[in-house]
Scaffold this active site. Sequence first.
Site, PDB file in Angstrom:
ATOM      1  N   GLY A 292      -3.133  29.175 -24.866  1.00 35.40           N
ATOM      2  CA  GLY A 292      -1.999  28.974 -25.773  1.00 35.40           C
ATOM      3  C   GLY A 292      -1.224  27.740 -25.350  1.00 35.40           C
ATOM      4  O   GLY A 292      -1.406  26.643 -25.867  1.00 35.40           O
ATOM      5  N   CYS A 359      27.480  31.501 -27.603  1.00 34.77           N
ATOM      6  CA  CYS A 359      28.539  32.091 -26.784  1.00 34.77           C
ATOM      7  C   CYS A 359      27.995  32.927 -25.643  1.00 34.77           C
ATOM      8  O   CYS A 359      28.202  34.148 -25.598  1.00 34.77           O
ATOM      9  CB  CYS A 359      29.456  32.911 -27.680  1.00 34.77           C
ATOM     10  SG  CYS A 359      30.115  31.876 -28.980  1.00 34.77           S
ATOM     11  N   GLU A 360      27.270  32.311 -24.744  1.00 35.82           N
ATOM     12  CA  GLU A 360      26.764  32.973 -23.541  1.00 35.82           C
ATOM     13  C   GLU A 360      26.625  31.910 -22.466  1.00 35.82           C
ATOM     14  O   GLU A 360      26.141  30.806 -22.756  1.00 35.82           O
ATOM     15  CB  GLU A 360      25.355  33.534 -23.775  1.00 35.82           C
ATOM     16  CG  GLU A 360      25.277  34.563 -24.846  1.00 35.82           C
ATOM     17  CD  GLU A 360      24.201  35.598 -24.583  1.00 35.82           C
ATOM     18  OE1 GLU A 360      23.765  35.735 -23.422  1.00 35.82           O
ATOM     19  OE2 GLU A 360      23.822  36.257 -25.551  1.00 35.82           O
ATOM     20  N   TYR A 387       6.007  28.304 -27.009  1.00 35.26           N
ATOM     21  CA  TYR A 387       6.979  29.361 -26.731  1.00 35.26           C
ATOM     22  C   TYR A 387       8.413  28.884 -26.922  1.00 35.26           C
ATOM     23  O   TYR A 387       9.312  29.310 -26.204  1.00 35.26           O
ATOM     24  CB  TYR A 387       6.775  29.930 -25.315  1.00 35.26           C
ATOM     25  CG  TYR A 387       5.386  30.489 -25.108  1.00 35.26           C
ATOM     26  CD1 TYR A 387       4.972  31.623 -25.803  1.00 35.26           C
ATOM     27  CD2 TYR A 387       4.474  29.882 -24.248  1.00 35.26           C
ATOM     28  CE1 TYR A 387       3.699  32.129 -25.642  1.00 35.26           C
ATOM     29  CE2 TYR A 387       3.199  30.382 -24.077  1.00 35.26           C
ATOM     30  CZ  TYR A 387       2.808  31.511 -24.781  1.00 35.26           C
ATOM     31  OH  TYR A 387       1.550  32.015 -24.620  1.00 35.26           O
TER      32      TYR A 387
HETATM   33  N1  LLP Z   1      -3.988  35.964 -24.009  1.00 39.58           N
HETATM   34  C1  LLP Z   1      -3.113  36.975 -23.813  1.00 39.58           C
HETATM   35  C2  LLP Z   1      -3.603  38.345 -23.887  1.00 39.58           C
HETATM   36  C3  LLP Z   1      -1.762  36.690 -23.570  1.00 39.58           C
HETATM   37  O1  LLP Z   1      -0.916  37.697 -23.364  1.00 39.58           O
HETATM   38  C4  LLP Z   1      -1.319  35.353 -23.531  1.00 39.58           C
HETATM   39  C5  LLP Z   1       0.090  35.031 -23.295  1.00 39.58           C
HETATM   40  C6  LLP Z   1      -2.264  34.336 -23.741  1.00 39.58           C
HETATM   41  C7  LLP Z   1      -3.587  34.677 -23.961  1.00 39.58           C
HETATM   42  C8  LLP Z   1      -1.897  32.882 -23.733  1.00 39.58           C
HETATM   43  O2  LLP Z   1      -1.406  32.480 -22.501  1.00 39.58           O
HETATM   44  P1  LLP Z   1      -1.079  30.917 -22.254  1.00 39.58           P
HETATM   45  O3  LLP Z   1      -2.386  30.180 -22.295  1.00 39.58           O
HETATM   46  O4  LLP Z   1      -0.161  30.492 -23.316  1.00 39.58           O
HETATM   47  O5  LLP Z   1      -0.446  30.905 -20.912  1.00 39.58           O
HETATM   48  N2  LLP Z   1       6.930  33.230 -23.354  1.00 39.58           N
HETATM   49  C9  LLP Z   1       6.392  32.888 -22.048  1.00 39.58           C
HETATM   50  C10 LLP Z   1       4.890  33.003 -22.009  1.00 39.58           C
HETATM   51  C11 LLP Z   1       4.383  34.365 -22.415  1.00 39.58           C
HETATM   52  C12 LLP Z   1       2.872  34.469 -22.383  1.00 39.58           C
HETATM   53  C13 LLP Z   1       2.409  35.749 -23.007  1.00 39.58           C
HETATM   54  N3  LLP Z   1       0.995  35.911 -23.082  1.00 39.58           N
HETATM   55  C14 LLP Z   1       6.870  31.489 -21.673  1.00 39.58           C
HETATM   56  O6  LLP Z   1       7.581  30.869 -22.447  1.00 39.58           O
HETATM   57  O7  LLP Z   1       6.584  31.024 -20.580  1.00 39.58           O
END
Ligand code: LLP
Length: 429
Positions: A292, A359-360, A387
């Site tokens: 991702g 407001c935080e 994200y």
């Molecule tokens: N596959 C699964 C099952 C996942 O839960 C995730 C991310 C991915 C793939 C993709 O992971 P990536 O390649 O993006 O690291 N909001 C957080 C990140 C949450 C990731 C959740 N799962 C942030 O902003 O750092």
Amino acid sequence: MSSSASSAASALPGAPFVAYGAGQLQVEQVTLSELAQQHGTPLFVYSQASILAALAAYQRGLAGRNALICYAMKANSSLAILRLLADAGCGFDIVSVGELERALAAGATPSKIIFSGIGKTRAEMRRALEVGIGCFNVESMAELDVLNEVAQASGRVAPISIRVNPNVDAKTHPYISTGLRGNKFGIGHEQALQAYRHAASLPGLRVQGIDCHIGSQITDSAPYLEAMDRILDLVTQIEAAGIRIHHIDFGGGLGIDYNGDTPPRADDLWHELLARVDARGFADRQIVIEPGRSLVGNAGVCVTEVLYLKPGEQKNFCIVDAAMNDLPRPALYEAFHRIVPLVEATGAATVYDVVGPVCESGDWLGRDRALNVQAGDRLAVLSAGAYCMSMASNYNTRPRAAEVLVDGAQSRVIRQRETVQDLWRTETP
Ligand code: LLP
């Protein structure tokens, strides 16, 4: 100074297609001040070339293999980004029926969609079966039984992988670490064989592969190599029990450069990982991955305008028009994003906390940043492609920002700014 931002020499760290040209910050060949003037702020701007270059690193790493790159669309689920990646051959990793419908609306091929997540509802399972998705990544024994029931009731057979929790420490922020025994994700390594035996006995399920995902923003290859070894041990055991594993889904998680981070390159990492797969005799298995952040994170910036400078006794504040509702990562994970001016500044800098209007006290975008700015100047928050918009909210009744996709010297609005009226469209006073 090159006039083309795609020139590697002048690119900013952590933003390979963002650079100053004649003192003006550009994404590829488009000047951000002009976009801000035209479309207002806060404004997300993405580089198409940056996304495709990040994808190309994975494609090089997996070249010559039976492999499927399923973009984890939770990172950025805007339709134009999805379409770009679908057109480039990607499948999608989804975690809700909302993401399923979004992917389909963007032109995804259903058989290239995999469905992850620990809390799939029966309705979500039914819809995914109806459109013919490629695989369900099942995360518990109870889910195996429910999916079996739902599949049988709809006269279909559900292709499944079991998400195994390899109990490996991804050495990342605890909120985004997922492969440890104490996490809510996957089935424990020790129970995996039993889960596969159970799955193989259920008539509504067809075992397709094995799956794991150990966390996010991983900047070291060691946890990946350890997880791969553990998964390959399991594949050996499961196949010895007579259950064929057609694909190995190794999740996502590869980190990006936010603040001098040095993750391995996707092609180098996969070179190492595939050497292990081959050495263990599994060279013929399909490889599925779910990246991702590493596809879109460094491709995006968020442009924001300075509203006020507020000198203080202990801190100076630079108050901008983007906030934690637009860029939630600092508030949620104390995450670092580089912040740079749209017009290159040379004079003396002052140290500010860059904060939003919400407001935080948790509403900050950057702390202790040296900036030479005035009210009315614009700043770019870097590495905002992943994200950020996908986690944006309407807190404080703030409409979500607009988004622009840049391709060379061209740009187009891919999401219009929400209006305040949009925000109560579904409400009844
Ligand atoms: N596959 C699964 C099952 C996942 O839960 C995730 C991310 C991915 C793939 C993709 O992971 P990536 O390649 O993006 O690291 N909001 C957080 C990140 C949450 C990731 C959740 N799962 C942030 O902003 O750092």
